[in-house]
Design a protein around this motif. Structure first.
Motif, short mmCIF file in Angstrom:
data_model
loop_
_atom_site.label_atom_id
_atom_site.label_comp_id
_atom_site.label_asym_id
_atom_site.label_seq_id
_atom_site.Cartn_x
_atom_site.Cartn_y
_atom_site.Cartn_z
N SER A 192 0.82 -1.22 0.00
CA SER A 192 0.00 0.00 0.00
C SER A 192 0.85 1.27 0.00
O SER A 192 0.46 2.29 -0.56
CB SER A 192 -0.92 0.03 1.23
N ALA A 193 2.02 1.18 0.63
CA ALA A 193 2.84 2.37 0.86
C ALA A 193 3.98 2.55 -0.14
O ALA A 193 4.54 3.65 -0.23
CB ALA A 193 3.43 2.30 2.27
N ASN A 196 4.87 5.69 -2.34
CA ASN A 196 5.08 6.99 -1.69
C ASN A 196 5.16 6.78 -0.18
O ASN A 196 4.24 7.13 0.55
CB ASN A 196 3.95 7.96 -2.04
N TYR A 200 2.80 8.26 2.71
CA TYR A 200 1.97 7.29 3.42
C TYR A 200 2.12 7.44 4.93
O TYR A 200 1.17 7.27 5.68
CB TYR A 200 2.38 5.87 2.99
#
Length: 248
Positions: A192-193, A196, A200
């Motif tokens: 998910s991170a 960035n 995040y």
């Protein structure tokens, strides 16, 4: 034995508090404290520090200071009074530290190192040494635990994302397997991170804590991958680099 059973294990432990549940199962323990201890340690070795002694208490740090060592100490994000520096990576980029033995005590990271050292080979992990560390671990053929230092024994995002990056790579090689829900969570946090990480983690608790201490420069450095491509490992009570062991 099936191919699946013959693969080595890689798992993620969210905090030192949970480490006793994992400690007897792994050969290599990757200690991670992205903000900022392990990032500072990688920066130190990338700058040419020869050895670094991680100590858990201020009392131990003072004992080394009395013997003439260069000693850094941090608690709660700030330099401890009476010491020359804390755990900012930039403190370890100075010319006067090249070739030196440095002592460091921090709120979370150095304690995690000393907790882990009785259970396996301790290796230092951070976003700043991520790629070289992933590649090295891939070829060790050993069971690996990523130990997140967290914040005062609690879960934190940045260490878990770093652990997830290591885990994701090792699983992708086909040489490793993972069973724990903590590892699945770490992997998906990283996914998910990953595009960035700095953005995040904008709202993460420790980033906010450091921002309040005007340490934005440290935050940006620590959350930028591959700034210090070295692999520190614990030999006895001292950290050295894998590279230095090879050249001995």
């Amino acid at each position: 034995m099936s191919d699946q059973d013959s693969r080595k294990k890689v798992e993620v432990c969210f905090s030192p508090y949970l480490f006793p549940l994992y400690k007897d199962e792994f050969d290599i323990i990757v200690v991670i404290d992205v903000l900022r201890a392990t990032s500072a340690i990688c920066a130190a070795f990338h700058n040419g520090v020869e050895e670094l002694i991680p100590v858990s208490t201020i009392e131990e740090a003072k004992e080394y200071q009395a013997k003439g060592y260069k000693v850094g100490a941090e608690r709660g994000g700030s330099i401890v009074e009476g010491f020359d520096f804390g755990n900012s990576p930039f403190s370890y980029m100075k010319a006067n530290l090249k070739g030196e033995t440095v002592v460091l005590s921090t709120t979370n990271g150095t304690k995690s190192i000393n907790i882990a050292k009785e259970s396996g080979q301790v290796v230092i992990g951070a976003l700043s040494n991520l790629d070289v560390l992933k590649d090295w671990l891939e070829h060790q053929d050993k069971n690996i635990l990523c130990l997140c230092s967290g914040w005062q024994n609690k879960f934190n995002l940045e260490d878990t994302i770093c652990a997830g990056a290591i885990l994701d790579h090792l699983l992708s090689t086909g040489k490793f397997r993972s069973e724990e829900d903590s590892s699945i969570a770490a992997k998906y946090l990283f996914l998910s991170a990953k595009d960035n990480i700095l953005g995040y983690l904008k709202a993460s608790s420790h980033r906010r804590r450091l921002k309040n201490l005007n340490l934005n420069k440290d935050i940006k450095y620590c959350l930028t991958p591959n700034k210090a491509p070295v692999i520190p490992v614990l030999e006895g009570d001292r950290l050295v680099t894998v590279e230095s062991l090879i050249t001995k």
